[in-house]
Motif scaffolding. Sequence first.
Motif, mmCIF file in Angstrom:
data_model
loop_
_atom_site.group_PDB
_atom_site.id
_atom_site.type_symbol
_atom_site.label_atom_id
_atom_site.label_comp_id
_atom_site.label_asym_id
_atom_site.label_seq_id
_atom_site.Cartn_x
_atom_site.Cartn_y
_atom_site.Cartn_z
ATOM 1 N N PHE A 672 0.848 -1.182 0.000
ATOM 2 C CA PHE A 672 0.000 0.000 0.000
ATOM 3 C C PHE A 672 0.889 1.238 0.000
ATOM 4 N N SER A 673 0.364 2.321 -0.545
ATOM 5 C CA SER A 673 1.056 3.592 -0.388
ATOM 6 C C SER A 673 0.988 4.024 1.070
ATOM 7 N N PRO A 674 1.925 4.864 1.501
ATOM 8 C CA PRO A 674 1.763 5.466 2.818
ATOM 9 C C PRO A 674 0.621 6.476 2.769
ATOM 10 N N TYR A 753 -0.590 6.678 -5.984
ATOM 11 C CA TYR A 753 0.022 7.559 -4.995
ATOM 12 C C TYR A 753 -1.071 8.177 -4.129
ATOM 13 N N PRO A 754 -0.726 8.493 -2.877
ATOM 14 C CA PRO A 754 -1.731 9.056 -1.961
ATOM 15 C C PRO A 754 -1.894 10.557 -2.199
ATOM 16 N N ASN A 755 -2.174 11.307 -1.138
ATOM 17 C CA ASN A 755 -2.367 12.739 -1.311
ATOM 18 C C ASN A 755 -1.110 13.414 -1.838
ATOM 19 N N ILE A 756 -1.297 14.506 -2.549
ATOM 20 C CA ILE A 756 -0.188 15.335 -3.020
ATOM 21 C C ILE A 756 0.030 16.448 -2.009
ATOM 22 N N ALA A 757 1.258 16.544 -1.485
ATOM 23 C CA ALA A 757 1.584 17.585 -0.506
ATOM 24 C C ALA A 757 2.150 18.799 -1.223
ATOM 25 N N THR A 758 1.553 19.931 -0.981
ATOM 26 C CA THR A 758 2.077 21.192 -1.495
ATOM 27 C C THR A 758 3.047 21.749 -0.469
ATOM 28 N N ALA A 759 4.292 21.946 -0.864
ATOM 29 C CA ALA A 759 5.284 22.457 0.080
ATOM 30 C C ALA A 759 4.894 23.852 0.551
#
Length: 866
Positions: A672-674, A753-759
């Motif tokens: 699983f993806s994290p 892929y799980p959520n996309i994190a915006t830096a």
Amino acid sequence: MAFKKVKIIQLVLAVCLVQTASMYARNPESINIDTTTGHAIKNGASGFNVRIADKVWSYTHPDFVASVKELKPGWLRYFSGTMGDAFSSATGQYDLDYIAMFDHQKPYLKGHRFTEVKGPHRVTDLYHLLSEINGKLVITVNAFSETPEMVMELARFCKNNNIKVETWQFCNEPYFYVPNRNRYWWNDGYDYAAKMQPYAEAIQEVLPDAKLALNYTWDGVWTFMKEINQFQKTNGAYWNTFSKHSYAPHTGKKETLEQAYKRANTKLLEATSPSAMSEIEDYTWKDAPMIITEFGVWNSPLNGIYSGIYNVEYIMRQLQHTNTTYVAAHEVSNKFLPAVNKNIVLEEAFKNNQQIDTDTIVTGIHRDIEGKTLKIYHEATNNSNFLYKTDISKMVQVPGLKGIEANGMFVQTYKGNNGFNYLVITNRSEESNQFQVNINGTPLKETLLTNYISADVLKTRNPDIQETTYKNGLITVKPFSISVSKWKTNSSALTQPTIYKASIEKKGIQLNWGEVGLATAYKVYYGTDALNLNKAVTVKNKTAFLVEAVEKGKPYYFKLQALNKAIESPISDVVSVTFNKPEQPEIFKVSRRDDSVTLFWKSVANAKGYLIHYVDENGKDIAIDADNVFGYRIEGLKDQTDYQFTVTAYNGLGRGEASDKENVKVSSRIPFSPRNVSAVKKSSNTIEVKWHSQDQVLEGTSYNVYRGEKLHEFTKIATAVKDTVFLDNNIVNDKQYYYTVKGLTDAGESNFYPNIATAFSAENNDKITIQVVETKEDGYLVKVKLNKLQLKENDAFGIIINNVSYLNVEDIKIEGTRGSEETKQFQAFIPLSKVKQNSNYTIKAFITKQGKTLESALVNQHIATK
């Protein structure tokens, strides 16, 4: 002697009744209807959210179908609210990889078990059900766990199947998935708006004229709405509709019935007021179309007659606003629900890996008060598209918050198109009054045919629908009631019909449409030129027709008109199909999970369904009829075995060409993806990427880190990371980066892929910093430092805590006290009385200067109570 006493009592009662009737007759209050002014509304404006994934019911279950037909909503929402966040629009089931993306997985796992047993929840099945009530469809896009590519295929599937979507809403309640709730799907409303743009563009590529709605707010979450507005100011609005949810009387506190009653009386009016709409327009644009895909009371002491009245009045008050399009109560299967809970049957079937036809499980129907009130109300909304201006001469007052009374009644008049007009009255008070109904200053002489529900006391749970008639426009409004009255008019119209399906059969093209009230016949126009439908046929007393005069290989276009002896309806929207076998589908995505493979393909026009073919480990040819979907999960495969799959579309003329073969190796070693990926800028050249591993991780799992400068366009920047943190030291200052992470084993990467994190940088909010949270015996001491700021005499300051253990938006403000350095520090104490046990609270520090409030950064600042 006793006989005389009875006679005296009867005489006194009779005199009282005569006096009361005489009082009403002498001076009744009035309801005044002005037919010279008003505004249009959407026909069928009142609908429901749908949540049946965790019930025995499906879209085809006889008891659910009967419930929907009886409630007759104007529209339904696919695929529901929170339960849709891990749902696959392609397969119509829950995807374990999607579920793994969330911290709270329990409800989604239940949905997975149930749809495994009862089968997919297909949008085509829901649309077929809508055809039986002439209802409309709204889709909430699952932008949590699905990609723009998957959503584009959903839009293509709808187009290929002539499924009309009134509005596409982006995400269910996105405002609860932000860093202050320890979730990093989007950093704020601005980031959410940016991340939804690829989804909007995907839909518009297929459906250029689609209605697109950002989900701005839930009552009280104004910050998120204002942040979306900042995106609009900077970049413009790519969307064209405003959407929200509303649970105005909800509170995290336990309340008495009396206090809940006061709260709801106040909050109902606040949430639907002109000032609330003005605020919405301030942060969108003037006359922004509004759709509400969920609302309710959600305050348990009010369950019963009050919640039934509230639901109808909430919709009516929102329809006062000319930009309100559709309003949905939450939700259809808790208005009418299974009378007998058979969930254990599904749980046992899943446990024993049994296949059962759940449509044969009889549950019966329990009709709740909220369903009953909406049932009688829907006769008005389903047969009207205009509201007349209506007022009441004397308003009943009910107790509200802070000792301030609130209006306790509401009236609304609907211009019917079925030979009746409708007057709907709600009364949230214990008073009973008689009213004279006037139209344009003249008493109404028509007989009022009335359905109503009422109760003598507020705590009444589930009274029944009653019927009565009123003469000469004199109507009695009972205590705690909703009444829907209609009277005959000389005006009627036929509503625009909808063709719900055009399918290719062996002998022709089968058309199905919804029944239009007052229609006695339907005229089908068709031809091979969309601008010149030169053939027509009239169909009487049916809502289906097989067009046989068609030629293979030619496209056909169809429109429909409802008729009776006196009038004709507007012509329907056009639908089209080509009388041919379907084309070759294309598999665009494959996922593997234990003993299963899920195929995703691009749907094709003119398909009635899809066949999956493969050869099993014993050399046997297997064919599966997947029905009409664009994704399907094949289960029971052998571990560490290679398979080849094809997908073929079919219709009444036969099968098209099979897709190219897809080679897949089944493996139980796919990770699983994290989940919960975050990216925080630590310095000008360093971004810290973090993620949470799953509770159970396959042995040998590591992680690949991806970075992109555009959403959903990633480059791998780190391979086989053993930790759950990665420092990206190779960045350019002032450039925007996006990150995501995939799991990795010897069998390959995770499927999605799980959520996309915006830096983002905590430095952007570093003017206020929470230095420490100290746990004390009687509470929590929060110490705050000010940077680049100083406290002045008139400044307000302190902290805000919010219980993020569940969906709650109540901010609790606690005033601060000055620290030793009076201008640069302060502290605030959170007593135990302010927090609940076993809860998580986020903490923000704030300072208000001259009406402008600044808050601290929201990064891992929280307390967990025991």
